[in-house]
Design a protein around this motif. Structure first.
Motif: not given
Length: 372
Positions: A233-252
């Protein structure tokens, strides 16, 4: 040789007396009547009509009587043995009739009921787990994206920043598709679902929030933890102002939805060509929650008493990947992750051997529900 004793009184031979013969007969008839099943009747036959029964032993005493007394004693003993034999036959017939009637009731089969000649099929647990994983991200606003399993080498490697001499391109990892003419077709069986990232960036308007579940192929040998055909299962987000914190929140959020709330996660530095920085994602063991670490008396088989379970890889999308897809890297950034579906199934349901997932045994699938 002595002659018979013509003056011997048969009454003095106790087993041949009328009262004793009558007693033995009545005792035998009572035992036959009391037999509740064929086994008990067999025991009564051996005890009262067998070669060592009292009447059989009494019958042997007749030869010691004077000739004049033998006829009367023989008639008396013979009549008693005949009565016992008839009683045995009657009771045998009764018990057999009762047994047959009971069998007809207890072992009855209703042949009018429809039967299933084969076990009904169902959805494979890998499919249902992949959909459950995707649903968690759909609930967060993601779309589900798909791509071909026979993929162009450019999408599978070049656009994802795999250099021409990268080991993953060799036959040790990749199934290459031969062209009809026998030459290099520049196509492969995709080794991961990451090509769907590039296709989503090329085909969709920004911003992009997608998850891509799918089948992947690598030249691995089938064993307890590896298979040449597996699912990601691959996930991808590309947008303005995306950071590692957003990735951490999605994984949690995914861990909470898939394995239960309250489990911690951690990132460990790693390397992937298509992300920079890159990380391996671990989650706290959902069985022991770290309590088994350093406690040999209470080992945990799920995490091997390490307290953490590896989930997959992730990171910030490498600007070279965005550039290959025509994305303005000055304006947009993004993150991506890849999670193994089989790994999630093994963790969530305690499946120990990969063979169980691929051999098609319906007994394995039935344990997860025969969902059609």
């Amino acid at each position: 040789m002595s002659a018979p004793n013509n003056s011997y009184d048969p009454v003095e031979v106790t087993p041949l007396s009328p009262d004793e013969v009558a007693r033995m007969r009545d005792e035998a008839l009572a035992a036959v009547a009391a037999a509740a099943d064929l086994d008990q009747l067999k025991a009564a036959r051996l005890a009262h009509a067998g070669d060592r029964s009292p009447l059989a032993l009494a019958n042997r005493e007749i030869g010691a009587l004077p000739p004049a007394a033998r006829a009367e004693a023989g008639k008396r003993v013979g009549g008693a043995r005949r009565d016992i034999g008839e009683a045995l036959k009657r009771r045998q017939a009764e018990l057999e009739e009762e047994r047959d009637a009971r069998v007809l009731v207890e072992e009855a089969v209703d042949v009018t009921l429809p039967t299933r000649r084969s076990t009904p099929g169902g959805r494979h647990p890998v499919t249902t787990v992949a959909e459950r994983m995707a649903d968690i991200f759909v609930a967060m606003g993601f779309d589900v994206a798909e791509g071909p399993e026979v993929e162009a080498e450019w999408f599978n490697f070049d656009a994802l920043n795999f250099l021409p001499d990268h080991p993953a391109r060799t036959m040790q990892d990749t199934f290459f598709v031969e062209s009809p003419s026998g030459g290099d077709s520049r196509t492969v069986l995709r080794t991961h679902t990451s090509p769907v990232q590039v296709r989503a960036l090329v085909e969709r308007e920004l911003p992009v929030y997608v998850v891509a579940p799918g089948t992947t192929y690598r030249t691995d040998e089938l064993d307890a933890t590896h298979t040449p055909v597996f699912h990601q299962l691959e996930g991808l987000v590309v947008d303005e102002g995306i950071t590692m914190g957003h990735l951490r929140g999605a994984i949690d959020a995914f861990v909470d939805g898939m394995f239960g709330s309250g489990l911690r996660t951690r990132f460990r530095p790693s390397y992937f060509p298509f992300t920079e920085p890159s990380a391996e994602v671990d989650m706290e063991c959902f069985v022991c929650r770290g309590a088994s670490v350093g406690d040999p008396a209470n080992p945990c088989r799920t995490c091997s008493s390490e307290g953490w379970i590896e989930l997959g890889g992730c990171g910030i999308v490498n600007p070279r990947v965005l550039t290959a897809a025509g994305v303005d890297t000055d304006r947009y950034s993004g993150w991506a992750f890849g999670l193994g579906v089989e790994r999630s199934l093994m963790f969530a349901h305690g499946v120990a051997d990969m063979h169980d997932m691929v051999e098609g045994d319906v007994r394995f699938t039935a344990a997860f529900g025969m969902e059609i």
